[in-house]
Design a protein around this motif. Structure first.
Motif, PDB file in Angstrom:
ATOM      1  N   PRO A  36      -6.199   3.849   0.846  1.00 28.67           N
ATOM      2  CA  PRO A  36      -7.240   4.659   0.496  1.00 28.67           C
ATOM      3  C   PRO A  36      -8.068   3.922  -0.381  1.00 28.67           C
ATOM      4  O   PRO A  36      -9.427   4.337  -0.340  1.00 28.67           O
ATOM      5  CB  PRO A  36      -6.536   5.737  -0.270  1.00 28.67           C
ATOM      6  CG  PRO A  36      -5.203   5.308  -0.618  1.00 28.67           C
ATOM      7  CD  PRO A  36      -4.876   4.281   0.404  1.00 28.67           C
ATOM      8  N   ILE A  37      -7.926   2.948  -1.125  1.00 29.30           N
ATOM      9  CA  ILE A  37      -8.850   2.211  -1.925  1.00 29.30           C
ATOM     10  C   ILE A  37      -9.203   0.736  -1.239  1.00 29.30           C
ATOM     11  O   ILE A  37     -10.366   0.471  -1.248  1.00 29.30           O
ATOM     12  CB  ILE A  37      -8.194   2.043  -3.355  1.00 29.30           C
ATOM     13  CG1 ILE A  37      -8.049   3.094  -4.091  1.00 29.30           C
ATOM     14  CG2 ILE A  37      -8.939   1.298  -4.177  1.00 29.30           C
ATOM     15  CD1 ILE A  37      -7.225   3.249  -5.179  1.00 29.30           C
ATOM     16  N   LEU A 126      -8.206  -0.999 -10.806  1.00 30.19           N
ATOM     17  CA  LEU A 126      -7.292  -0.026 -11.919  1.00 30.19           C
ATOM     18  C   LEU A 126      -7.281   1.401 -11.577  1.00 30.19           C
ATOM     19  O   LEU A 126      -8.311   1.628 -10.923  1.00 30.19           O
ATOM     20  CB  LEU A 126      -7.700  -0.401 -13.257  1.00 30.19           C
ATOM     21  CG  LEU A 126      -7.750  -1.781 -13.983  1.00 30.19           C
ATOM     22  CD1 LEU A 126      -8.350  -1.797 -15.492  1.00 30.19           C
ATOM     23  CD2 LEU A 126      -6.437  -2.353 -14.028  1.00 30.19           C
ATOM     24  N   LEU A 127      -6.156   1.986 -11.824  1.00 29.52           N
ATOM     25  CA  LEU A 127      -6.170   3.428 -11.496  1.00 29.52           C
ATOM     26  C   LEU A 127      -5.740   4.042 -12.926  1.00 29.52           C
ATOM     27  O   LEU A 127      -4.564   3.567 -13.454  1.00 29.52           O
ATOM     28  CB  LEU A 127      -5.080   3.738 -10.560  1.00 29.52           C
ATOM     29  CG  LEU A 127      -5.057   5.019  -9.852  1.00 29.52           C
ATOM     30  CD1 LEU A 127      -6.643   5.261  -9.113  1.00 29.52           C
ATOM     31  CD2 LEU A 127      -4.084   5.119  -8.768  1.00 29.52           C
ATOM     32  N   VAL A 128      -6.464   5.025 -13.431  1.00 32.70           N
ATOM     33  CA  VAL A 128      -6.070   5.620 -14.680  1.00 32.70           C
ATOM     34  C   VAL A 128      -5.871   6.951 -14.217  1.00 32.70           C
ATOM     35  O   VAL A 128      -6.614   7.720 -13.638  1.00 32.70           O
ATOM     36  CB  VAL A 128      -7.231   5.387 -15.601  1.00 32.70           C
ATOM     37  CG1 VAL A 128      -7.127   6.168 -17.041  1.00 32.70           C
ATOM     38  CG2 VAL A 128      -7.904   4.156 -15.817  1.00 32.70           C
ATOM     39  N   ALA A 129      -4.601   7.570 -14.795  1.00 36.97           N
ATOM     40  CA  ALA A 129      -4.048   8.866 -14.543  1.00 36.97           C
ATOM     41  C   ALA A 129      -4.206   9.790 -15.744  1.00 36.97           C
ATOM     42  O   ALA A 129      -3.661   9.304 -16.863  1.00 36.97           O
ATOM     43  CB  ALA A 129      -2.693   8.791 -14.042  1.00 36.97           C
ATOM     44  N   TYR A 136      -8.109   8.475 -11.870  1.00 36.73           N
ATOM     45  CA  TYR A 136      -9.613   7.736 -11.829  1.00 36.73           C
ATOM     46  C   TYR A 136      -9.603   6.325 -11.413  1.00 36.73           C
ATOM     47  O   TYR A 136      -8.721   5.694 -12.080  1.00 36.73           O
ATOM     48  CB  TYR A 136     -10.346   8.048 -13.328  1.00 36.73           C
ATOM     49  CG  TYR A 136     -10.549   9.355 -13.591  1.00 36.73           C
ATOM     50  CD1 TYR A 136     -11.665   9.887 -13.722  1.00 36.73           C
ATOM     51  CD2 TYR A 136      -9.417   9.895 -14.386  1.00 36.73           C
ATOM     52  CE1 TYR A 136     -11.790  11.383 -14.150  1.00 36.73           C
ATOM     53  CE2 TYR A 136      -9.325  11.366 -14.783  1.00 36.73           C
ATOM     54  CZ  TYR A 136     -10.693  12.021 -14.685  1.00 36.73           C
ATOM     55  OH  TYR A 136     -10.885  13.266 -14.996  1.00 36.73           O
ATOM     56  N   LEU A 137     -10.597   5.824 -10.944  1.00 37.25           N
ATOM     57  CA  LEU A 137     -10.387   4.633 -10.068  1.00 37.25           C
ATOM     58  C   LEU A 137     -11.332   3.764 -11.037  1.00 37.25           C
ATOM     59  O   LEU A 137     -12.431   4.263 -11.400  1.00 37.25           O
ATOM     60  CB  LEU A 137     -10.932   4.476  -9.028  1.00 37.25           C
ATOM     61  CG  LEU A 137     -11.222   3.269  -8.017  1.00 37.25           C
ATOM     62  CD1 LEU A 137      -9.839   2.465  -8.112  1.00 37.25           C
ATOM     63  CD2 LEU A 137     -11.587   3.236  -6.644  1.00 37.25           C
TER      64      LEU A 137
END
Length: 156
Positions: A36-37, A126-129, A136-137
């Motif tokens: 997906p990214i 980076l992926l921030v949860a 959030y990307l």
């Protein structure tokens, strides 16, 4: 799978229906991106209600426009991953803390529970949860402004 190997429509409830060449019909089909990214338009599975892959699409661009539009609509309704463009402020450098950010979908605030809520993806992303599970990307931390990079570095 070629663009003509299956037929995709919506039923009266708005769910995707997949008709295979052998005549079998599968309701409540869900498109799932393989990457997906990293490669959002390459590699997509159409998954049935029991979680099994029913069809594979190498590239969205290979599909007929109407089929591609149905899949893109479904993905847009399911995938919500705002991209952080700037970190405006953090409430502190000890977690949990509140982040104020600007995303591609507007400004927002969220609670970061811990440093483990920041995951490294294939470089440089980076992926921030947040505390509610919204992800959030940050596509490229080095592309952020200097202040944002400085704030982010305190958590990495």
């Amino acid at each position: 799978m070629t663009a003509h190997a299956f037929r995709l429509t919506r039923n009266s409830f708005g769910r995707l229906v997949l008709e295979m060449p052998d005549g079998s019909v599968h309701e409540a089909v869900v498109p799932v991106r393989a990457f997906p990214i990293g490669a959002p338009d390459d590699g997509l599975a159409l998954v049935g209600s029991h979680g099994h892959e029913l069809a594979w699409v190498d590239r969205l661009s290979d599909l007929a426009p109407a089929t591609r539009a149905l899949i893109e609509e479904e993905l847009a309704s399911r995938e919500f991953m705002p991209e952080i463009r700037r970190i405006a402020d953090v409430s502190g450098f000890v977690t949990p803390c509140t982040w104020e950010v600007e995303t591609d979908r507007g400004p927002t605030r969220f609670l970061l529970r811990g440093e483990e809520s920041i995951r490294r993806l294939p470089p440089p992303a980076l992926l921030v949860a947040d505390a509610h599970g919204i992800q959030y990307l940050i596509r490229d931390p080095q592309a952020l402004d200097r202040r944002s990079r400085k704030l982010l570095d305190r958590f990495l």
